[in-house]
Design an enzyme around this catalytic site. Structure first.
Site, mmCIF file in Angstrom:
data_model
loop_
_atom_site.group_PDB
_atom_site.id
_atom_site.type_symbol
_atom_site.label_atom_id
_atom_site.label_comp_id
_atom_site.label_asym_id
_atom_site.label_seq_id
_atom_site.Cartn_x
_atom_site.Cartn_y
_atom_site.Cartn_z
ATOM 1 N N LYS A 170 1.294 9.861 -5.142
ATOM 2 C CA LYS A 170 -0.071 9.381 -4.883
ATOM 3 C C LYS A 170 -1.105 10.489 -5.062
ATOM 4 C CE LYS A 170 -2.899 7.606 -1.038
ATOM 5 N NZ LYS A 170 -2.880 6.961 0.289
ATOM 6 N N HIS A 196 -10.897 -2.368 1.835
ATOM 7 C CA HIS A 196 -11.150 -1.005 1.330
ATOM 8 C C HIS A 196 -12.093 -0.944 0.125
ATOM 9 C CE1 HIS A 196 -9.110 3.196 1.797
ATOM 10 N NE2 HIS A 196 -10.397 3.161 2.151
ATOM 11 N N SER A 203 -8.220 1.806 5.331
ATOM 12 C CA SER A 203 -6.852 2.183 5.703
ATOM 13 C C SER A 203 -6.707 2.298 7.219
ATOM 14 C CB SER A 203 -6.484 3.524 5.069
ATOM 15 O OG SER A 203 -6.556 3.444 3.667
ATOM 16 N N HIS A 237 1.635 2.139 3.848
ATOM 17 C CA HIS A 237 0.745 3.274 4.126
ATOM 18 C C HIS A 237 0.973 3.729 5.571
ATOM 19 C CE1 HIS A 237 -3.035 5.431 4.724
ATOM 20 N NE2 HIS A 237 -3.391 5.227 3.459
ATOM 21 N N ARG A 260 -7.906 -0.705 -5.905
ATOM 22 C CA ARG A 260 -8.224 -2.095 -5.531
ATOM 23 C C ARG A 260 -9.442 -2.623 -6.288
ATOM 24 N NH1 ARG A 260 -5.233 -2.859 -0.534
ATOM 25 N NH2 ARG A 260 -3.870 -1.052 -0.619
ATOM 26 N N LYS A 314 -5.610 -5.431 3.927
ATOM 27 C CA LYS A 314 -6.558 -4.323 3.745
ATOM 28 C C LYS A 314 -7.547 -4.615 2.632
ATOM 29 C CE LYS A 314 -6.173 0.446 2.156
ATOM 30 N NZ LYS A 314 -5.295 1.626 2.209
ATOM 31 N N ASP A 320 -0.491 -0.604 -4.709
ATOM 32 C CA ASP A 320 -1.805 -0.093 -5.129
ATOM 33 C C ASP A 320 -1.765 1.304 -5.713
ATOM 34 O OD1 ASP A 320 -1.375 1.304 -2.713
ATOM 35 O OD2 ASP A 320 -3.517 1.342 -2.251
ATOM 36 N N ASN A 321 -0.718 2.041 -5.415
ATOM 37 C CA ASN A 321 -0.539 3.396 -5.972
ATOM 38 C C ASN A 321 0.818 3.911 -5.523
ATOM 39 O OD1 ASN A 321 -2.965 3.919 -3.598
ATOM 40 N ND2 ASN A 321 -1.016 4.972 -3.288
ATOM 41 N N ASP A 330 0.830 -1.204 0.000
ATOM 42 C CA ASP A 330 0.000 0.000 0.000
ATOM 43 C C ASP A 330 0.865 1.255 0.000
ATOM 44 O OD1 ASP A 330 -1.955 1.918 0.343
ATOM 45 O OD2 ASP A 330 -3.048 0.762 1.851
ATOM 46 N N ASP A 331 0.761 2.024 -1.047
ATOM 47 C CA ASP A 331 1.508 3.284 -1.175
ATOM 48 C C ASP A 331 3.016 3.059 -1.305
ATOM 49 O OD1 ASP A 331 -1.008 4.326 -0.728
ATOM 50 O OD2 ASP A 331 -0.445 5.555 0.995
ATOM 51 N N CYS A 369 -6.326 4.355 -3.008
ATOM 52 C CA CYS A 369 -6.528 2.986 -2.537
ATOM 53 C C CYS A 369 -7.773 2.279 -3.060
ATOM 54 C CB CYS A 369 -6.554 2.979 -1.014
ATOM 55 S SG CYS A 369 -4.993 3.446 -0.258
HETATM 56 MG MG MG Z 1 -2.711 3.075 -1.323
#
Ligand code: MG
Length: 476
Positions: free
Chosen positions: A295, A132, A155, A222, A81, A130, A274-275, A37-38, A77
């Protein structure tokens, strides 16, 4: 259309590392899809990181294919996803931005997820980490094809202790299936807990000899960050680097477990993010390397992420590809490999299996990519060219670097119509629109076609193919 010819796709083959194709006929693999994540594009050793050590993920890359031009469908996010699991641009399935603890919507039950396809083929399915895509009961992973789920519904900064100051959010639930098992777990426990759950699932499937699909969506890196004590202070990058090094270690444990169980050659392992990194958090955020912004933006730093795929005997080892691809392509690709039918509703991704399997002389399956942020069609890429339409964006590249886990304020700026040649200008610095009016015209026409289908709030265009998210009052 001369500008279509000189596409920058290339696949560099490292001869010494290439393994022979497995002479056995392909058979459906187990699938492990690891999504961090991130995590920034540059936050792996094999992607150029010098102050974060990721020996296990680097080895995974050497044993499989690494793609340098791999994209998420949206730079945030929930939307990202939704695309990973449905094979659709997120706005096609009605998901945008990041859902919050007060959201009343989620991924619609009308959508078909990768987990549902796998389960339809007799796979055991697990989501770990996660989610989300809706925290209300009808939207949880167990309602979307996963036999089991262990993790957080959104998150882990969406709790009363947000790094940016107190928020009116409820305690963060940690869930198993549809039950809450704890509240407000420390970020320092999340990576290890997810890893343990993943290992247990793989061992159970091995014991019962059931094929499996594991969606391992680590909540970190994240913010807020945290690691097991043994990883604190191990990276010269700072706390963010420590988190990546723990993720690398736990990824190694998972790979070692596959090997111990004799499942390495029967298992497709994918690693991606995811980003892009949330750079307002400074030393608590990752790096995009040479890419612009981060992001939340549709510049490369927001949407281009690390991507590695390993399936020994089927994905030749030791290759690096610059062919562009996107997370929407994972569902149709994996669907063919596991011999599952495609969803009945339209999807946007295409099967890139031939590319991954090493068909180097075939043209790229689809060189055209659209970058939406919420429902704004902000940019598109065709081959080497990326066209941005006028839009407002977070301007993160020249922020003062924050430290200690508190975010910096980032200004918002606008960009006018701009064309970038990614083959020469990976950082999207030099607008060449005036030099290539034909390219601009062609890309505008492609965008008009997409707007007619999926809409564009920048131009007040309604699409004809958008589907609705699930809304709590509409279901059950
Ligand atoms: Mg993310």
């Amino acid at each position: 259309m001369h500008w279509l010819r000189a596409l920058p796709f290339s696949v560099m083959t490292l001869g010494a590392c290439v393994s022979a194709r497995d002479p056995r006929p392909p058979h459906p693999p187990n699938v492990i899809l690891i999504v961090t994540d991130d995590q920034g594009w540059a936050d792996l050793g094999c992607q150029g990181a010098s102050s974060i050590a990721t020996p296990r993920i680097d080895r995974l890359a050497r044993e499989g294919l690494r793609m340098t031009d791999f994209y998420v469908a949206q730079p945030v996010c929930s939307a990202s996803r939704a695309s990973i699991l449905t094979g659709c641009y997120a706005n096609r399935v009605g998901i945008s931005g990041a859902l919050t603890p007060s959201s009343r919507h989620g991924l619609s039950s009308a959508e078909t997820t990768l987990a549902e396809l796998a389960r339809g083929r007799g796979y055991a399915t697990a989501a770990v980490g996660k989610w989300h895509l809706g925290h209300l009961p009808q939207f949880l992973p167990t309602q979307h094809g996963f036999d089991r789920w262990f993790g957080v519904p959104y998150s882990h900064d969406m709790w009363p202790f947000h790094p940016d100051g107190p928020k009116p959010w409820v305690d963060l639930p940690w869930m198993r299936g549809e039950s809450v098992v704890a509240y407000n777990a420390s970020p320092s426990e999340l990576t290890r807990a997810c890893s343990e759950e993943a290992l247990a699932f793989v061992r159970e499937c091995a014991a019962t000899q059931q094929p499996f699909f594991l969606y391992l969506a680590h909540p970190l890196p994240h913010v807020p960050l945290g690691t097991a004590p043994r990883f604190a202070g191990t990276s010269s990058y700072g706390p963010y680097g420590d988190v990546i090094q723990e993720l690398d270690f736990e990824t190694g444990r998972l790979l070692d477990t596959l090997e111990e169980l004799g499942l390495t050659r029967d298992t497709l392992v994918i690693f991606t993010s995811d980003n892009g990194p949330w750079t307002p958090y400074g030393d608590h955020a990752g790096s995009t390397g040479p890419l612009r912004e981060s992001k939340g933006t549709t510049f490369e730093g927001g949407v281009r992420v690390p991507f590695i795929a390993r399936w020994p005997g089927h994905i030749p080892a030791g290759r690096v590809s610059s062919a562009p691809a996107m997370t929407i392509d994972l569902l149709p690709t994996i669907a063919r490999w596991i011999e599952a039918p495609l969803p009945e509703l339209a999807i946007d991704g295409v099967d890139i299996g031939a590319l991954l399997e090493g068909a180097l002389d075939e043209p790229a399956p689809r060189p055209l990519f659209f970058y939406y942020e919420t429902n704004e069609l902000q940019a598109l890429r065709y081959g080497r060219w990326k066209l941005h339409f006028p839009h407002q964006h977070r301007f993160t590249d020249e922020m003062p670097r924050a430290s200690g886990g508190q975010p910096a304020e980032y200004p918002v700026r606008g960009i006018e119509l701009a064309l970038f040649d990614l083959a020469r200008d990976i950082g999207e610095r030099r607008d060449v629109a005036l030099e290539h009016p034909l390219v601009v015209a062609q890309l505008r026409a492609l965008a008009d076609d997409m707007r007619a289908r999926l809409g564009d709030s920048l131009t007040n265009t309604r699409g004809t193919e958008n589907r609705a998210a699930g809304v709590v009052d509409d279901e059950r």
